[in-house]
Write an enzyme that holds these catalytic residues in place. Sequence first.
Site, PDB file in Angstrom:
ATOM      1  N   GLY A   1     -24.531  76.732   9.928  1.00  0.00           N
ATOM      2  CA  GLY A   1     -24.227  78.017   9.304  1.00  0.00           C
ATOM      3  C   GLY A   1     -25.296  79.023   9.658  1.00  0.00           C
TER       4      GLY A   1
ATOM      5  CD  GLU B   1     -24.471  77.486  -0.992  1.00  0.00           C
ATOM      6  OE1 GLU B   1     -23.888  77.842   0.048  1.00  0.00           O
ATOM      7  OE2 GLU B   1     -23.868  77.235  -2.049  1.00  0.00           O
TER       8      GLU B   1
ATOM      9  CG  HIS C   1     -17.588  85.557  -6.330  1.00  0.00           C
ATOM     10  ND1 HIS C   1     -16.664  86.540  -6.527  1.00  0.00           N
ATOM     11  CD2 HIS C   1     -18.424  86.009  -5.368  1.00  0.00           C
ATOM     12  CE1 HIS C   1     -16.934  87.546  -5.702  1.00  0.00           C
ATOM     13  NE2 HIS C   1     -17.997  87.246  -4.994  1.00  0.00           N
TER      14      HIS C   1
ATOM     15  NE  ARG D   1     -21.606  88.087  -6.254  1.00  0.00           N
ATOM     16  CZ  ARG D   1     -21.641  87.605  -5.039  1.00  0.00           C
ATOM     17  NH1 ARG D   1     -22.099  86.384  -4.832  1.00  0.00           N
ATOM     18  NH2 ARG D   1     -21.242  88.318  -4.026  1.00  0.00           N
TER      19      ARG D   1
END
Lengths: 660, 246
Positions: A56, A448, A284, A349
Amino acid sequence: MTDTLIAGLYREGEPIADTKAPGGDISTKWSTRQFEAALVNPANRRKLSVIIVGTGLAGAAAAATMGEAGYRVKSFCYQDSPRRAHSIAAQGGINAAKNYKGDGDSTHRLFYDTVKGGDYRSRETNVYRLAEVSAAIIDQCVAQGVPFAREYGGLLDNRSFGGVQVSRTFYARGQTGQQLLIGAYQALERQIGAGSVEMFARHEMMELIVVDDGSGPRARGIVARDLVTGEIETHLADAVVLASGGYGNVFFLSTNAMGSNTTAIWRAHRKGAYFGNPCYTQIHPTCIPQSGEHQSKLTLMSESLRNDGRIWVPKKAEDCEKDPRDIPEEDRDYYLERIYPGFGNLVPRDIASRQAKNMCDEGRGVGPEVDGYRRGVYLDFAEAIERLGEDAVRSKYGNLFDMYERITGENPYQVPMRIYPAVHYTMGGLWVDYDLQSTIPGLFVTGEANFSDHGANRLGASALMQGLADGYFVLPNTIRDYLAKGPFGPLDESNPQVREAQDSVRDRIHRIMNMNGTRSVDSYHKALGKIMWEKCGMERTEEGLREAVEQIRALRADFWTNVRVLGTAEGLNQSLEKAGRVADFLELGELMCIDALHRRESCGGHFRAESQTEDGEALRHDDEFAYVAAWEWGGEGQPPVLHKEDLVYQFIELKQRSYK
Amino acid sequence: MRISLKIWRQDGPATKGRMVDYKLDEVSEDSSFLEMLDLLNEHLLEQGEEPVAFDSDCREGICGQCGVVINGEAHGPERTTTCQLHMRSFRDGDEIVIEPWRADAFPVIKDLCVDRGALDRIIAAGGYISANTGSAPDAHATPVPKENADRAFMAAECIGCGACVAACPNASGMLFMGAKVTHLGELPQGQPERDARVVRMTEQHDHEGFGGCTNLGECTRACPKGIPLNVISQMNRDLLRTGFTA
């Protein structure tokens, strides 16, 4: 270490500290560290090898940069091409303190917003560095040809994102993650073409190899499975970097890709790497609601939609079944604008998510009933369409609207969209120091997969920033300090610690293939997901978490006697792949619940029902919980051990967040 | 919904494949095409038959990993990815034929999974801008006219799924390649390597066993991202400019 169990579930060990961040003012720490970190001369770099798991933003950027610097790099991904990594699905944008809009942005303000947005549970030093290198990320990506949105004068455009009041977000329509990842992927392919990076697609890391040659344990390689041939391969190196992403799929339904998993970091955890803040999950607020039991994943709608969409539910529960267009203005509750007038629809969020859940819990949710409950609130563009015109809205959000229509069969230009919160990003991950090194020497963790930068919550457009910051700028500078002491001596497959790692992988696969049970892997995954969402999701209670631990233990025991995987281990076997991942989720889920249980405060996306203010807002307890919970694997069947890293705020004052 | 399926089953690259019939009841029209296959696989497992292998990952239309030929069309009847195709596009009682991508350059691995590594090797041959990390000028140093930026973005939307190749009677990868050449060629940053890029990518494309383009347009019709045929013209113009003859 405490002799007795705390809460019957864990022990407490020695405190832990990040010892690599230099002293001095926060604005000079990174340049000091870069200068102090040892150099490796170019001729010696080719003698040093690095394994990077995951392609990623963090992994591809790191592999490309390390390869171009002259190290020997092996790059691994489970997908069929490195370009498929799930960073590709990020829609909204990437933050950078460029102050191109002249609206008062600065490194310090991005740092401040990120720490505050993370509810004061991230590490000051790491976040400041993130803000500091952010501007260089944009320069790098533009040089690679990433087609960011531009204005007519040819300069880059910016927009603002949830939780902040400046326009610092760079974007490429609703496909920013894709464009950034393609940039990093092309840089990686360039190195593959040049021979400096060797790529192993359709390979999954199954085990970390830790070798102690008398000078202490070090990460020296991985055992991987070639997913096409089924072959178990051993790859050895001087250092290992895990950039394998988040573990949100522990919830089964999430916005993650189907294959996103925890195996790489969980295997490393079992080998001694501490796991930081496992229960910190970001929910989210703007996902497409679940439509039924058949569903395999949830799809996110970029939160940039909150710039122009207005969020509401009917004031009266009896209106929930009506066509929203027939509900007059005075019967609509624009609840975010009502409760948080300063931020309105752009609150962070966690707040947007929890209020949506509150509205549905009150019985004012909209859309189809699933399990007797309507999970949805309206995200309405009628006013934006009237103000800007349909064409302008289409040019800004067209692909998102198309995606919504394809999934729901409804036209959002005519009927308000329906959205509901969903599990999106995990802020927990392996514990790392300022150098991004885990508690196992030679094992580095980026993006992450580590825990350091986001705290208990994450602002929009900050994950892409962290992935690329770690991959392009931070890791290549910090890992050289470690590599400068290498190469770490010859090693081959005959080493007993290497063989032990290989044998454990073979045994595990053998055990799964020979269980001959009756229940599918997916059914275990769904059952685990339900427990996690109900009891370790947006709202948690002590009682619920204790139940969850018991239920997960029972489910795990059942898995290891009754799971059914057909076919063979010699060749492509997707059920076998899933089984290994779910087995690890079944262990991680328990740790997440224990972590959530011990943290008796509400912060970020994690709302502890026992800890709230009089008007129902999250209540943090800085006096008790201003620390990182770093969990050590206690051994098979043994309770985990908690190590606390105190969070010291020297440059930002700890405050309760208020967006009212 | 009740659905009849004919699915290509193939144990491995070296074994012969065959079509196998399956039946499914109770398919929700809100489920995606891949969720329908998930349901089939749960049933197969219960019956002791090995599940059908197929590729997918993000399931939101962007990673490009999914892709099968449905009733003769790459990604099926709608202009979208297989993961974003929903069962409401079919009717109760329909028969659906599912095959893997068909192209010599995409060897079958198992059932519906194929190896698309050739597309990565085309990118590795030159589908990038050489920009070493950390040496880039300020992003505003090189303005890009909005029309060029927009056209570059349009071409950069390619997700590398390979539908263009599967749809083309010649199994040509020109739409994929044209998209990359156009994306980078529209930008000032892409100019220094523009000639070398198109030549090296074309050589790799031919080497991988993809066919030539005869302008039939099946590729652009199947492309889930709507990459237009004119990216191939742009690529051919660039190629002619270099005087390259394959």
